[in-house]
Design a protein around this motif. Structure first.
Motif, mmCIF file in Angstrom:
data_model
loop_
_atom_site.group_PDB
_atom_site.id
_atom_site.type_symbol
_atom_site.label_atom_id
_atom_site.label_comp_id
_atom_site.label_asym_id
_atom_site.label_seq_id
_atom_site.Cartn_x
_atom_site.Cartn_y
_atom_site.Cartn_z
ATOM 1 N N ASP A 1 -11.132 30.770 -15.274
ATOM 2 C CA ASP A 1 -11.453 29.414 -15.741
ATOM 3 C C ASP A 1 -10.321 28.842 -16.588
ATOM 4 N N MET A 2 -9.699 29.729 -17.371
ATOM 5 C CA MET A 2 -8.554 29.328 -18.189
ATOM 6 C C MET A 2 -7.365 30.201 -17.793
ATOM 7 N N PRO A 3 -6.671 29.863 -16.728
ATOM 8 C CA PRO A 3 -5.546 30.701 -16.290
ATOM 9 C C PRO A 3 -4.409 30.659 -17.308
ATOM 10 N N PRO A 4 -3.539 31.652 -17.286
ATOM 11 C CA PRO A 4 -2.439 31.695 -18.256
ATOM 12 C C PRO A 4 -1.434 30.578 -18.024
ATOM 13 N N ARG A 5 -0.766 30.207 -19.102
ATOM 14 C CA ARG A 5 0.315 29.219 -19.010
ATOM 15 C C ARG A 5 1.679 29.891 -19.115
ATOM 16 N N ALA A 6 1.657 31.198 -19.384
ATOM 17 C CA ALA A 6 2.916 31.943 -19.475
ATOM 18 C C ALA A 6 2.666 33.378 -19.024
ATOM 19 N N ILE A 7 3.678 33.966 -18.379
ATOM 20 C CA ILE A 7 3.549 35.346 -17.895
ATOM 21 C C ILE A 7 4.756 36.161 -18.339
ATOM 22 N N LEU A 8 4.470 37.308 -18.941
ATOM 23 C CA LEU A 8 5.501 38.291 -19.253
ATOM 24 C C LEU A 8 5.481 39.340 -18.149
ATOM 25 N N ALA A 9 6.573 39.430 -17.390
ATOM 26 C CA ALA A 9 6.699 40.460 -16.354
ATOM 27 C C ALA A 9 7.255 41.717 -17.022
ATOM 28 N N GLY A 10 6.483 42.811 -16.972
ATOM 29 C CA GLY A 10 6.817 44.018 -17.724
ATOM 30 C C GLY A 10 8.027 44.775 -17.255
ATOM 31 N N ASN A 11 8.481 44.525 -16.034
ATOM 32 C CA ASN A 11 9.730 45.127 -15.554
ATOM 33 C C ASN A 11 10.268 44.292 -14.386
ATOM 34 N N VAL B 1 7.846 31.853 -17.566
ATOM 35 C CA VAL B 1 8.043 33.256 -17.172
ATOM 36 C C VAL B 1 9.171 33.889 -17.976
ATOM 37 N N ILE B 2 8.933 35.129 -18.431
ATOM 38 C CA ILE B 2 9.976 35.969 -19.028
ATOM 39 C C ILE B 2 9.865 37.343 -18.384
ATOM 40 N N GLN C 1 5.244 25.638 -10.166
ATOM 41 C CA GLN C 1 6.565 25.359 -10.712
ATOM 42 C C GLN C 1 6.775 26.101 -12.034
ATOM 43 N N ILE C 2 7.994 26.629 -12.200
ATOM 44 C CA ILE C 2 8.386 27.310 -13.445
ATOM 45 C C ILE C 2 9.388 26.404 -14.163
ATOM 46 N N PRO C 3 9.172 26.071 -15.432
ATOM 47 C CA PRO C 3 8.064 26.467 -16.305
ATOM 48 C C PRO C 3 6.953 25.425 -16.385
ATOM 49 N N GLU C 4 7.017 24.356 -15.556
ATOM 50 C CA GLU C 4 6.054 23.260 -15.678
ATOM 51 C C GLU C 4 4.609 23.752 -15.558
ATOM 52 N N ILE D 1 17.643 36.973 -23.791
ATOM 53 C CA ILE D 1 18.579 36.033 -23.154
ATOM 54 C C ILE D 1 17.765 34.815 -22.718
ATOM 55 N N VAL D 2 17.859 33.753 -23.502
ATOM 56 C CA VAL D 2 17.025 32.573 -23.260
ATOM 57 C C VAL D 2 17.614 31.711 -22.134
ATOM 58 N N ARG D 3 16.764 31.449 -21.144
ATOM 59 C CA ARG D 3 17.134 30.542 -20.041
ATOM 60 C C ARG D 3 15.966 29.572 -19.833
ATOM 61 N N SER D 4 16.000 28.796 -18.778
ATOM 62 C CA SER D 4 15.070 27.660 -18.628
ATOM 63 C C SER D 4 13.615 28.044 -18.365
ATOM 64 N N SER D 5 13.362 29.250 -17.850
ATOM 65 C CA SER D 5 12.009 29.579 -17.394
ATOM 66 C C SER D 5 10.986 29.708 -18.507
ATOM 67 N N SER D 6 11.435 29.794 -19.769
ATOM 68 C CA SER D 6 10.479 29.972 -20.867
ATOM 69 C C SER D 6 10.436 28.768 -21.787
ATOM 70 N N LEU D 7 11.114 27.691 -21.421
ATOM 71 C CA LEU D 7 11.211 26.516 -22.323
ATOM 72 C C LEU D 7 10.085 25.516 -22.041
#
Length: 336
Positions: A238-248, A272-273, A265-268, A330-336
């Motif tokens: 019902d409330m899906p995540p808005r961000a996902i941490l991929a563990g590996n 993702v990190i 669309q990522i990150p819209e 290492i910050v890139r566009s997918s988490s902004l």
């Protein structure tokens, strides 16, 4: 054809056998450049091939190291193996790389093979399924270093990432950019693989430190071929995540595939990190934020630990050490 010996080289170059031996072992301290060039030219002219078996018997070393990786498909395993090969090459050691595919039986077979070949030491990403074998190596005072994974029952020198901090960095980055519905997805934890378990623990602690209650439905573990199903379940909430941490890195690849297949669309739609800095992260669209392991530093530490054990006098005790290394964000566009 008669086999060329070290005596033939010495006689042809008009030097002693011990001088040729020093040249072969790269001990040039008291050797003139002229002598070195003469021996080198003679070796080439006679096509002399050093007898490594005889050298091994004399020095009680095969100058060979075994590396048993749990799964060569992991980016970290590949990069680590490349780094460790460079390091041991400088010490005139060769390495034999074996891939256990996370299967204890396969791991056992490779360890037994490497010991039968009388390698001087082994670096292992342990599956955790061969405790008796690890214990036997410890009883035999056989040089061994564990990489990436801890076996709690054993006091064996271990090198790994600070996995809790890796997850903390990712969660902090998400929250800093306004995300609080954060999920973690990683490969199976059935065998309690250290980095997978610890990264989930770190994720839990990080959310709690920000006053966010952990939603168990946001924690998904599955083998790669079941990852799409696990992600589908996440986005049917019902409330899906808005961000996902991929563990590996394997989890990250499956997450990115799922996003493309479902048109998200990522990150819209979802930020993702990924933990582990995969080679494509910087040129993926959008570029992927990652948590990188200091692979070269970790390889240096593992190599030093193994070499120190190999030099240790018989009967001399060496306290096992577990050393954790600090990851970097290492910050890139997918988490902004």
């Amino acid at each position: 054809m008669k086999k060329i010996t070290i005596s033939d080289v010495a006689r042809h170059a008009n030097v002693s056998k011990s001088t040729v031996s020093q040249f072969l072992n790269k001990r040039y301290d008291y050797m003139s450049e002229r002598t070195k060039r003469k021996i080198e030219a003679t070796i080439g002219e006679l096509n002399y091939q050093p007898n490594f078996v005889a050298r091994s018997l004399k020095q009680k070393s095969t100058f060979t190291i075994g590396v048993v990786v749990a799964n060569i498909l992991h980016t970290f395993s590949t990069h680590f193996t490349r780094a460790i090969e460079d390091i041991f090459h400088k010490h005139d050691f060769q390495i034999i790389v074996c891939n256990a595919d996370d299967e204890p039986q396969k791991e056992r077979k490779y360890i037994e093979m490497l010991r039968a070949k009388q390698v001087d030491g082994i670096i292992i990403f342990p599956t955790g399924g061969n405790i008796d074998l690890y214990e036997q190596m410890k009883r035999d005072h056989f040089p061994i270093v564990f990489m990436d994974r801890i076996i709690e029952e054993l006091e064996i020198e271990t090198v790994l990432l600070d996995n809790h901090l890796a997850s903390q960095m990712a969660v902090d980055q998400f929250i800093e950019n306004g995300y609080n519905r954060i999920a973690i997805v990683t490969t199976s934890i059935i065998r309690h693989i250290t980095p997978r378990v610890e990264r989930i623990e770190g994720y839990r602690k990080a959310l709690n430190s920000h006053g966010i209650e952990v939603d168990e439905a946001y924690i998904k573990t599955a083998d790669a071929d079941q990852m799409s199903k696990a992600l589908t379940e996440l986005f049917q909430l019902d409330m899906p995540p808005r961000a996902i941490l991929a563990g590996n890195d394997i989890a990250l690849i499956e997450v990115l595939k799922f996003m493309k297949e479902t048109g998200k669309q990522i990150p819209e739609d979802v930020a993702v990190i990924g933990i582990d800095d995969v080679t494509f992260a910087s040129f993926f669209t959008p570029p992927i934020t990652t948590i990188a392991q200091p692979t070269n530093e970790m390889a240096e530490r593992a190599a030093k630990g193994l070499l120190d054990q190999m030099k240790k006098e018989e009967g001399e005790e060496q306290l096992p050490i577990v050393e954790r290394f600090t990851p970097s964000l290492i910050v890139r566009s997918s988490s902004l």
